[in-house]
Design an enzyme around this catalytic site. Structure first.
Site, PDB file in Angstrom:
ATOM      1  N   THR A  54      15.658  30.448  23.140  1.00 45.21           N
ATOM      2  CA  THR A  54      14.857  29.316  22.691  1.00 45.21           C
ATOM      3  C   THR A  54      14.227  29.709  21.364  1.00 45.21           C
ATOM      4  OG1 THR A  54      14.355  28.549  24.935  1.00 45.21           O
ATOM      5  CG2 THR A  54      12.849  27.865  23.186  1.00 45.21           C
ATOM      6  N   GLU A 111       2.908  23.037  23.017  1.00 46.92           N
ATOM      7  CA  GLU A 111       4.095  23.877  23.087  1.00 46.92           C
ATOM      8  C   GLU A 111       3.825  25.333  22.725  1.00 46.92           C
ATOM      9  OE1 GLU A 111       6.955  22.976  24.215  1.00 46.92           O
ATOM     10  OE2 GLU A 111       6.632  20.822  24.368  1.00 46.92           O
ATOM     11  N   ASP A 149      14.581  30.765  31.339  1.00 50.63           N
ATOM     12  CA  ASP A 149      14.553  29.445  31.981  1.00 50.63           C
ATOM     13  C   ASP A 149      15.952  28.913  32.236  1.00 50.63           C
ATOM     14  OD1 ASP A 149      15.340  28.954  29.399  1.00 50.63           O
ATOM     15  OD2 ASP A 149      14.026  27.226  29.099  1.00 50.63           O
TER      16      ASP A 149
END
Length: 386
Positions: free
Chosen positions: A194, A171, A189
């Site tokens: 995020t 990640e 995205d």
């Protein structure tokens, strides 16, 4: 990046009884494609229709209840987060990502993964690469807590630390997962901001649940004022009511041990505990428990082909898990095959190296206990935990 199922607290006695008789323990929550899906822990009976295995993480019509978020997280969850320095003794090496380039984070982004953080496993820089963007595809909406699994297998603090580093290598291109508490950005995205150790998203609901849980722990925290905006932005990629100071305040909060605890609690509640519990119900060892956890992090719950439940259902249609008398290695290969198919069907998950040159390597070596030393690579970067 990450995905998040949601689950409710199940007593150990109820879980044990349900697993023993081979019935589903249905936990209302949410899935990655539906605001009203749930995670169910199932123990498939021998001879049963393999497709029934999709119930794990499948849609079960759980009610939406994001208004109270993670406030139900039990105090016991933080005791098993594996975040306490000194609980693990792994010696880890791997590339520190340069200039914010990472699997799901564009080059040049602020708060780049791989930055030093005290108490994390040491890593050595050996270069960097631009990696494909990956991000959560989950829509958690239910305030819930899963019971922490027993401290064996992946729930053992030492093994759990290994799991956190393995996921972080894919990640964040770093083994230093604790450096990610302060991470926050919009990776474009479609899921808004995020942030954090598992990629909580403002557009999918789990960031809202995180801040709700943090506010339950620390009512006057610096992020509490954004709760209304996070509710309004849920389900979209907008930053309405968050800009211009949300990212700055997030990074301020990241130095608060209670915010770190909240992130750990939500990770365990929505990813780790349900994954480990389901893997144990399927008779899988530590490696299989990790494989389930990594899949749940990326794909979230749900019964469709790109969700954890659908992936597990596809694997059960091809091979029996150990709980049904099947061969563990054969079943894990079937699960990884199904997961690769799911990743290839998602434009944001085209790079499958976290399977090909990480998890598949451990399976090929028969390392079902996830024993060290571990050697693997992701996106061409080599890592070792010894």
């Amino acid at each position: 990046m990450k995905t998040s199922p949601t689950v409710v607290l199940i007593s150990a006695a109820v879980s044990a009884t349900a697993i023993a008789v081979g019935v589903a323990v249905v936990v209302p929550g949410s899935g990655d494609h539906s605001p009203q899906s749930s995670v169910a822990v199932t123990s498939p009976a021998a001879g049963a229709d393999p497709s029934a295995g999709a119930a794990a993480g499948g849609v079960a019509g759980g009610s939406s209840g994001g208004s109270t978020g993670g406030t139900a997280s039990s105090s016991g969850a933080s005791a098993t987060t594996g975040s306490a320095t000194g609980t693990a003794t792994t010696a880890a090496t791997g590339p520190t990502q340069a200039s914010g380039s990472s699997p799901g984070r564009p080059s040049g982004s602020p708060g780049s993964p791989g930055s030093p953080a005290s108490g994390s496993a040491g890593s050595s820089a050996t270069g960097s690469a631009s990696h494909p963007a990956t991000s959560p595809a989950h829509v958690p909406t239910t305030p819930a807590t899963s019971a922490a699994p027993s401290g064996s297998g992946l729930a053992d603090p030492h093994k759990k630390e290994i799991a956190m580093e393995l996921v972080s290598s894919a990640e964040n291109s770093s083994l230093n997962w604790r450096a990610q508490y302060q991470y926050i950005e919009d990776i474009k995205d479609g899921r808004g901001y995020t942030g954090g150790i598992i990629g909580f998203c403002s557009g999918t609901g789990d960031m809202l649940e995180l801040v709700q849980h943090y506010t339950a722990l620390a009512p006057n925290n610096v992020l509490a004022k954004y709760l209304s905006a996070l509710k309004a932005d849920n389900g979209s990629d907008t930053h309405n009511g968050l800009d211009p100071n949300f990212t700055k305040d997030w990074k301020t909060a990241a130095s608060d041990p209670l915010f770190q605890q909240a992130q750990n609690d939500e990770r365990d509640r929505t990813y780790f505990n349900p994954a480990v519990s389901q893997a144990k119900a399927d008779g899988l060892g530590t490696l299989g428990q990790f494989i389930y956890y990594d899949a749940l992090v990326m794909h979230g719950p749900g019964s469709d082909s790109q969700s954890f439940g659908g992936i597990r259902g596809a694997a059960l249609a091809r091979a029996k898990p150990p709980s049904q008398g099947g061969n563990e290695i054969a079943y894990l290969n079937a699960f990884l095959d199904a997961r690769i198919a799911a990743m290839k069907a998602d434009p944001s998950h085209q790079d499958t190296s976290r399977i090909d040159t990480e998890q598949r390597v451990f399976v090929k070596n028969g390392n079902v206990n996830l024993d060290t030393p571990l050697h693997w690579s992701v996106y061409g970067d080599a890592y070792t935990i010894s």
